[in-house]
Design an enzyme around this catalytic site. Sequence first.
Site, PDB file in Angstrom:
ATOM      1  CG  HIS A   1      -1.985  -0.959   1.287  1.00 30.04           C
ATOM      2  ND1 HIS A   1      -2.291  -1.700   2.423  1.00 30.04           N
ATOM      3  CD2 HIS A   1      -2.882  -1.333   0.345  1.00 30.04           C
ATOM      4  CE1 HIS A   1      -3.329  -2.486   2.165  1.00 30.04           C
ATOM      5  NE2 HIS A   1      -3.700  -2.290   0.920  1.00 30.04           N
TER       6      HIS A   1
ATOM      7  CB  CYS B   1      -3.459  -1.536   9.115  1.00 29.11           C
ATOM      8  SG  CYS B   1      -2.101  -1.355   7.966  1.00 29.11           S
TER       9      CYS B   1
END
Length: 253
Positions: free
Chosen positions: A160, A247
């Site tokens: 990511h 996250c």
Amino acid sequence: MPIAITRPVSPRMGECELTHLDRQPIDIELAIMQHHAYEQELLKLGYSLVQAPAVPELPDSIFVEDTVIVVDEMAILTLPGAASRRPEVEGMASALLTYRRLHYIQAPGILDGGDVLRIGKKIWIGLSNRSNKPAVEQVQQWLSPFGYEVEGLQINGCLHLKSAVTQVGPNTLLINSNWANPAFFPGFEMIEVDPEEPGAANALYLDNKIIYPLNYPKTLQRLQSAGIDTIPVNQSEVIKAEGGVTCCCVLLN
């Protein structure tokens, strides 16, 4: 009071999706203890914890960030790039409905929240295996009327965008420049991760402090030497699942 939405660790976390890391055994009891300690740090910083519904059958469900983009005006529920993760979104929608108007990314768009870096009214979205241009265009359509500037940028070698770059100060980024091009972030000061810790660019910035994994000691030392106020946490099991400190929560002001 600001809110942090979290979710319990799945007992199947060891079956998580992996793209760039080899699979290692995950100690679920240790992961639960570490996640609790992480939540305690959020509480100490003045956040009220809201737990999204547990989904023990979904291995990656601790990673709530991937399911949504939250701004003051709305929440945009994502369509995760890994099909196995799409059932995670429904429970997050129910947790957010009290606080925000909801929009949903539609196919052919795919988007993971871990690819979204927002600093003020500027939003960068990483073009990765999990997020694509049609999703960027949908985010632009919803947020541009509220003055947000949304830009897609290519990343390489990591899962990511926020595996490669995160905010660590009002005008400072922590970056692995092999994975994200610093030229996309003009005007920012840069702290480069230690070369021996390529995965060390993920920090959770809040209240002029960062929650940061003690598992990257050389980069942690760089941050502290630069005067960054750090709250070290042990993230050994989350890191095995290709996750990071951003996250595991969704923050709402």
